[in-house]
Structures are given as C-alpha cells and as structure tokens.
Design an enzyme around this catalytic site. Sequence first.
Site: not given
Length: 222
Positions: A111, A113, A140, A145, A149
């Site tokens: 991901n 962010h 980032s 998980t 975030d």
Amino acid sequence: MTGRPTRLAVLISGRGSNLDAILRACAAGTLPAQVVQVISNRPHAGGLELAAAAGVPTAVIDHRRFPDRSGFEQALQAQLDAVPCDLVVLAGFMRVLTADFAARHRGRLLNIHPSLLPDFPGLHTHERALAAGVAEHGASVHFVTAAVDGGPLIAQIRVPVQAGDTPDTLAARVLAAEHRLYPTVLGWYAQGRLALVGERVLLDGLWLAAPVQFAAAGERDD
C-alpha cells in the site's frame, strides 16, 4: 525469478493516478511487471477507464452490494483467484481490509499512504499535517498487515511544507512524489530484491532498520 514480468493486481477506488504511474513505468520498461487486472470497489472510478485504455482487464466489486466486509472480501478474493497474480497493489483503495485478508496475502500486499508514517495514519492526512505545523510531509509504502496503515515500512518520500500551503497544494505535491516512489518500490519487489520476513523488511539481502528515504526530487537520502 522466473524471467517473466511480475504479475500485479491493482486495487483502486478513484481516479487512478498511481495506477497511471505504474502502467507508464511498465510500458517504459523501468518496472519489470505487468498489470494483469484492475479491481475497483466503486463502479465509476476513473481508474477503470485508464486501465481499459491500456488494455488491462477490469472488474468492479461494489462493496455496497454486500451486507458485511466478509462478503465483500470473499468476492474480491474470488476475482483475484480468477486472474492469478504475484503481488496485490493498493493504489488509492479506500477500503479497510480485514486481518484475515491481509494474512492470506502477507508479504504480497503493498500500500502507499500519503503521509510519513507512523504520522497521520487514516484519512485527511494533508489537513492534519498542516494543522500540526510539520516542516515535512510525504508518502510511505508499506507491507499491509492487520494494523491499518501500520504494516512494516519499506520506503518514504519527503516533501517540504511550503509557506502558504493549503491541503490541495500540499496534496498535489505529495501525489507527484507518490508517482515516483511507488513504481520504484514495486520494481524492487519485481526484481526479487524485496521481501517481508516475519515483521521485518529485507531489501537486497539486508534488514531495513528504517524505511529507505527519498528526497522530494526522488533521490535517495541514505
């Protein structure tokens, strides 16, 4: 590595600007990967048109059609199973994924962010950064998980906050930086350089003590 391009499934909810950056990097050969499908939880997401124009298959799994998150994720998983991939890429995907889904794709789910995590997880990051008076903002990339975030960080790109910035002007500069950062990190994965082992990130055979840092212009700071 098998020698074939790494197969990416990209999940989106909106206009798909990071998707566009990924597609461009794949087409240019700077990202040794292939986007094999784009999935949106919103039927009218602009990124679906970008994908179709690039010849990439698309699918819509409208979260509003499911009574709960579990049903939505079952449908999402069925679509992912229908077009096998090596890595699931969240690119402006505005749905929180359950711990079960994250665990199923552990180490194969990334991901991006729009903040320098762990600062400002969640929504409205640019407004919150300005309200906090920080000198630097940014983006980032992390492994996903169960913690929203909060997965292990891989790399960050830092964007100076300028006098007179508004949430919109800051967001635009951060987004441009994201378009450099995300294809770079995906390239590391596609080249077999990046892995998640337990809770730690392995890059080029070394454990990352901290996320790799990039300056706003795209150069590594480390």
